[in-house]
Design a protein around this motif. Sequence first.
Motif, short mmCIF file in Angstrom:
data_model
loop_
_atom_site.label_atom_id
_atom_site.label_comp_id
_atom_site.label_asym_id
_atom_site.label_seq_id
_atom_site.Cartn_x
_atom_site.Cartn_y
_atom_site.Cartn_z
N ALA A 1 0.82 -1.22 0.00
CA ALA A 1 0.00 0.00 0.00
C ALA A 1 0.85 1.26 0.00
CB ALA A 1 -0.93 0.00 1.22
N ASN A 2 1.96 1.23 0.66
CA ASN A 2 2.75 2.45 0.86
C ASN A 2 3.96 2.59 -0.04
OD1 ASN A 2 1.60 4.02 3.25
ND2 ASN A 2 1.48 1.90 3.90
N HIS A 3 4.16 1.70 -0.99
CA HIS A 3 5.37 1.78 -1.80
C HIS A 3 5.41 3.06 -2.64
CE1 HIS A 3 2.90 0.07 -5.10
NE2 HIS A 3 3.83 0.57 -5.91
N SER A 4 6.60 3.57 -2.77
CA SER A 4 6.89 4.69 -3.66
C SER A 4 6.08 5.96 -3.40
CB SER A 4 6.74 4.25 -5.12
OG SER A 4 7.71 3.26 -5.42
N GLY A 5 5.85 6.25 -2.13
CA GLY A 5 5.15 7.49 -1.78
C GLY A 5 3.68 7.49 -2.16
N ALA A 6 3.05 6.34 -2.15
CA ALA A 6 1.64 6.23 -2.53
C ALA A 6 0.73 7.08 -1.66
CB ALA A 6 1.19 4.77 -2.49
N CYS A 7 1.13 7.35 -0.43
CA CYS A 7 0.28 8.14 0.46
C CYS A 7 -0.01 9.53 -0.12
CB CYS A 7 0.91 8.26 1.84
SG CYS A 7 2.52 9.09 1.84
N PHE A 8 0.95 10.11 -0.82
CA PHE A 8 0.75 11.44 -1.41
C PHE A 8 -0.31 11.39 -2.51
CE2 PHE A 8 5.22 11.38 0.04
CZ PHE A 8 5.12 12.37 1.02
N VAL A 9 -0.23 10.38 -3.34
CA VAL A 9 -1.18 10.24 -4.44
C VAL A 9 -2.56 9.88 -3.88
CG1 VAL A 9 -1.68 9.05 -6.61
CG2 VAL A 9 0.70 9.59 -5.99
N ALA A 10 -2.60 9.02 -2.88
CA ALA A 10 -3.88 8.63 -2.27
C ALA A 10 -4.60 9.86 -1.73
CB ALA A 10 -3.66 7.61 -1.16
N SER A 11 -3.86 10.75 -1.12
CA SER A 11 -4.45 11.95 -0.53
C SER A 11 -5.15 12.79 -1.59
CB SER A 11 -3.37 12.76 0.18
OG SER A 11 -3.92 13.95 0.69
N LEU B 1 -8.40 9.31 -1.19
CA LEU B 1 -8.34 7.97 -0.61
C LEU B 1 -7.52 7.92 0.68
CD1 LEU B 1 -7.82 6.00 -3.96
CD2 LEU B 1 -9.91 6.07 -2.56
N GLY B 2 -7.43 9.05 1.36
CA GLY B 2 -6.65 9.10 2.60
C GLY B 2 -7.17 8.15 3.66
N ALA B 3 -8.47 8.03 3.79
CA ALA B 3 -9.04 7.12 4.80
C ALA B 3 -8.73 5.67 4.46
CB ALA B 3 -10.55 7.32 4.91
N GLU B 4 -8.81 5.33 3.19
CA GLU B 4 -8.49 3.97 2.77
C GLU B 4 -7.01 3.66 3.01
OE1 GLU B 4 -12.14 5.20 0.54
OE2 GLU B 4 -10.29 6.16 1.15
N MET B 5 -6.15 4.64 2.75
CA MET B 5 -4.72 4.45 2.96
C MET B 5 -4.40 4.32 4.45
SD MET B 5 -1.76 4.00 1.63
CE MET B 5 -1.57 4.63 -0.01
N ALA B 6 -5.14 5.00 5.28
CA ALA B 6 -4.90 4.95 6.72
C ALA B 6 -5.04 3.54 7.29
CB ALA B 6 -5.83 5.91 7.45
N ALA B 7 -5.73 2.67 6.59
CA ALA B 7 -5.87 1.28 7.04
C ALA B 7 -4.56 0.52 6.94
CB ALA B 7 -6.95 0.57 6.21
N TYR B 8 -3.57 1.11 6.25
CA TYR B 8 -2.28 0.47 6.03
C TYR B 8 -1.16 1.40 6.48
CZ TYR B 8 -5.37 -2.27 3.12
OH TYR B 8 -6.41 -3.03 2.68
#
Length: 187
Positions: A96-106, A110-117
């Motif tokens: 879920a978090n590879h390669s800075g995916a959190c920035f794109v998710a935001s 999809l920040g809430a979905e990313m927060a699960a990981y």
Amino acid sequence: MPSVLVLPTATAARELAERVIGGMGNRWLHTAAVAARAAQISAVVPAEDRDLLVAAAWLHDIGYGELAHDTGFHPIDGARLLGRSGWPARVAGLVANHSGACFVASVRGLGAEMAAYPDEASATSDALTYADQTVGAQGEPLGIEDRITDMLHRHGPGSPNALVAHLRTPHIRAIAARVQARLGAAR
């Protein structure tokens, strides 16, 4: 009922990735090359995480497969598929978090979905990102700067990747610097 894997194994990861994205041409070439790169740099992670690193590398883009499609964002979709398939939460978190995916998710909402990981921000997660960011879209070796440029070109100037490039690019560069320092120390 999904089978439960006690420990990730690179062999099982490769088999699952091949079933889900093996027929996807360049995506498969990229995935196989990322796994090979992860194995090549595995000395930068604790010995007990080396198989985990290579397994996560095989699985990092599994969310592109039709079987995984859910949100349309491959890191989350891959992590969800892994969870449904009984893979350990740590593997799903790395994917879920590879390669800075959190920035794109935001930026994709999809920040809430990313927060699960949760991002473990470890030598192992760094090595996964480094392996991904030093292999091009067709499996060719690339430097970090060339990979970033290629990704932005492929996704386009109005893409979520471009919208967060000012955050994601320094993040990836910092990871690359850490991994390169670890590789130098491992010699």
